[in-house]
Design a protein around this motif. Structure first.
Motif, short mmCIF file in Angstrom:
data_model
loop_
_atom_site.label_atom_id
_atom_site.label_comp_id
_atom_site.label_asym_id
_atom_site.label_seq_id
_atom_site.Cartn_x
_atom_site.Cartn_y
_atom_site.Cartn_z
N SER A 190 58.77 -12.69 7.52
CA SER A 190 57.89 -11.92 8.42
C SER A 190 58.22 -12.27 9.87
CB SER A 190 56.43 -12.25 8.13
OG SER A 190 55.59 -11.63 9.07
N ILE A 191 58.38 -11.23 10.70
CA ILE A 191 58.68 -11.41 12.12
C ILE A 191 57.62 -10.71 12.94
CG2 ILE A 191 60.35 -10.97 13.96
CD1 ILE A 191 62.53 -11.01 11.89
N PHE A 192 57.04 -11.45 13.90
CA PHE A 192 55.97 -10.90 14.72
C PHE A 192 56.51 -10.56 16.10
CE2 PHE A 192 52.31 -11.31 17.62
CZ PHE A 192 51.46 -10.37 17.04
N ASP A 193 56.38 -9.30 16.49
CA ASP A 193 56.80 -8.81 17.81
C ASP A 193 55.63 -8.98 18.77
OD1 ASP A 193 57.71 -7.55 20.03
OD2 ASP A 193 58.36 -5.71 19.01
N THR A 194 55.71 -9.98 19.66
CA THR A 194 54.62 -10.28 20.59
C THR A 194 54.43 -9.18 21.63
OG1 THR A 194 56.18 -11.56 21.94
CG2 THR A 194 54.89 -12.77 20.31
N THR A 195 55.49 -8.44 21.93
CA THR A 195 55.39 -7.39 22.94
C THR A 195 54.53 -6.23 22.45
OG1 THR A 195 57.59 -7.96 23.76
CG2 THR A 195 56.68 -5.82 24.42
N ASN A 196 54.82 -5.79 21.23
CA ASN A 196 54.09 -4.65 20.67
C ASN A 196 52.98 -5.06 19.72
OD1 ASN A 196 55.83 -2.75 21.97
ND2 ASN A 196 57.37 -3.19 20.40
N ASN A 197 52.87 -6.40 19.52
CA ASN A 197 51.82 -6.93 18.65
C ASN A 197 51.91 -6.31 17.23
OD1 ASN A 197 49.74 -8.72 18.24
ND2 ASN A 197 48.15 -7.22 18.72
N ILE A 198 53.17 -6.28 16.71
CA ILE A 198 53.42 -5.67 15.40
C ILE A 198 54.20 -6.66 14.54
CG2 ILE A 198 54.58 -3.78 14.17
CD1 ILE A 198 54.18 -2.06 16.64
N SER A 199 53.82 -6.76 13.28
CA SER A 199 54.55 -7.59 12.32
C SER A 199 55.51 -6.73 11.50
CB SER A 199 53.57 -8.30 11.37
OG SER A 199 52.79 -9.23 12.07
#
Length: 458
Positions: free
Chosen positions: A178-187
């Motif tokens: 699982s990778i969390f994109d902090t910019t778009n707040n999407i996993s």
């Protein structure tokens, strides 16, 4: 003696020559084979191989210096002292690596694996210089022993590979992470390659390389000093007559003050003297090749080594990984086996004609072109989704290594017949070809960005 004799070859001496040849490239090959275990612990990650490849290039100052020393001293360089020096440096570097390979320092704004890179530079000097030291040394022995040296050189990649295989290098698992994109707040999820811990630590692997360098030094000492091995040296022995070659190309017989202007006539005269015991396998001056053939063969040496030592190793992952990790691992392992096998076949089936050598090199080049094409098409090369694709690719790699190695060994054997100076040029051109191939591959991979990598879990 009869048990250990096979034709013109003393089997025990031949095996010792093989052990000596293993030390030529075992250190550098060993470090590169161990990379999957090294990179998780070092700050450069998978950019480390590109650094190591570039470190090898300035290490060619070693063979350049030795070649100049040969030319300046008119082949009077003390080879024994030089070989002992490089073997000592290589052994010390391997030993120090077992203790300091993890050591890093802050350099140019980033953490760097300074200890590993520094010691690898010394290993690269040792292995690059072996081409212009070990090959001329082999001029002491009969032509038949040249294949033994190249079998050892081929095994310098095979033996570390087998040890690394037992260590568990290359064992991977594919996990959905699982990778969390902090910019778009999407996993999101993606499959990543996870390398498994080895069965024994890197420290022990470097101690193994240290032991191999010690074995190489021991084999060199046996070949130099033990009378049993010195019997295979090519020398001219006389009991009470000493012969020396004058600068005008004639032999002066100091025992009876007789001078013969022709070297061949002198040898024939000596044959009829009962008090002389002569080994007729005397190193000959270059005479059997024309200048055109000599230069052509040197060009072939340059081309073969540019491919096998520079270009193909640099693109192997791009070529193989699209067909699966098993195909990559199999191509690398079987290629390491094909190398010494080609040397052994060259011993049993010598090829003395330039036509056959040219044809074999051309076939190897065609197969190498197919490999380069698959690398350029990565991550979706031809037949990558066909069940036959991996088998075709692995077979291509094995045949390429076999044909190119066979050509390389045959060419070196022919240069051996031309004398020590020819072996020196063969070794020097070998290194030039390796450098040219490495530069070409570096420009294609890192500057032009010609190749795109595929995931081992694709």
């Amino acid at each position: 003696m009869k048990i250990s004799q096979y034709g013109e070859i003393n089997v025990l001496v031949y095996i010792t020559v093989i052990v000596f040849g293993v030390g030529s490239w075992v250190a550098v090959n060993g470090v590169l084979i161990e990379l999957p275990v090294l990179v998780p612990h070092l700050p450069e990650g998978w950019t480390l191989p590109s650094y190591l490849i570039m470190i090898i290039q300035p290490a060619n100052i070693g063979p350049i210096a030795v070649t100049l020393a040969y030319l300046i001293t008119n082949d009077a360089l003390n080879e024994k002292a030089a070989i002992y020096s490089v073997l000592t440096i290589g052994s010390a570097a391997c030993l120090l690596l077992s203790f300091f390979w993890k050591s890093t320092s802050f350099l140019a704004g980033e953490m760097r694996s300074t200890a590993l890179m520094t010691l690898f530079f010394f290993l690269a000097i040792v292995d690059c210089t072996s081409s212009v030291l070990f090959l001329p040394f082999m001029s002491l022995f009969k032509v038949e022993y040249m294949t033994g040296y190249f079998i050892g050189e081929g095994m310098s990649g095979l033996i570390p590979s087998l040890v690394a295989l037992g260590q568990g290098v290359g064992k991977i698992s594919c996990e959905n992470v699982s990778i969390f994109d902090t910019t778009n707040n999407i996993s999101s999820f993606e499959i990543q390659t996870i390398y498994q811990d080895p069965y024994f630590p890197v420290d022990h692997f470097f101690l193994f390389l240290f032991a191999m360098m010690i074995l190489c030094g021991s084999a060199f000492s046996l070949l130099n000093y033990l009378p049993y091995f010195k019997k295979e040296h090519i020398i001219l022995k006389t009991s009470d007559t000493r012969s020396t070659m004058s600068s005008k190309g004639h032999i002066e017989l100091q025992g009876n003050q007789q001078t013969l202007d022709n070297s061949q006539e002198a040898l024939e005269a000596l044959l009829h003297r009962k008090e002389c015991n002569i080994n007729l396998n005397v190193p000959q001056a270059r005479h059997s090749m024309s200048n055109k053939t000599y230069i052509y063969f040197l060009c072939l040496v340059l081309w073969v080594n540019a491919l096998t030592n520079g270009i193909l190793p640099s693109i192997q992952t791009y070529s193989c990984l699209p067909y699966g990790y098993d195909a990559y691992h199999l191509a690398m392992t079987l290629g390491n086996i094909a190398n010494p096998m080609a040397c052994f076949v060259a011993l049993l089936l010598p090829v003395p004609t330039s036509l056959v050598i040219s044809v074999l090199t051309f076939l190897g080049t065609c197969l190498a072109a197919f490999i380069v094409m698959t690398a350029a098409q990565s991550p979706s090369p031809v037949l990558y989704d066909d069940p036959a694709g991996p088998y075709i690719l692995v077979t291509t790699w094995v045949l390429t290594v076999f044909l190119m190695t066979f050509s390389k060994v045959t060419l070196a054997t022919l240069f051996r017949k031309e004398g020590k100076r020819s072996l020196l040029w063969c070794g020097a051109v070998t290194q030039v070809g390796s450098v040219v191939g490495a530069i070409i591959s570096y420009l294609l991979v890192n500057v032009a960005k010609t190749f795109q990598s595929a995931s081992a879990c694709s």
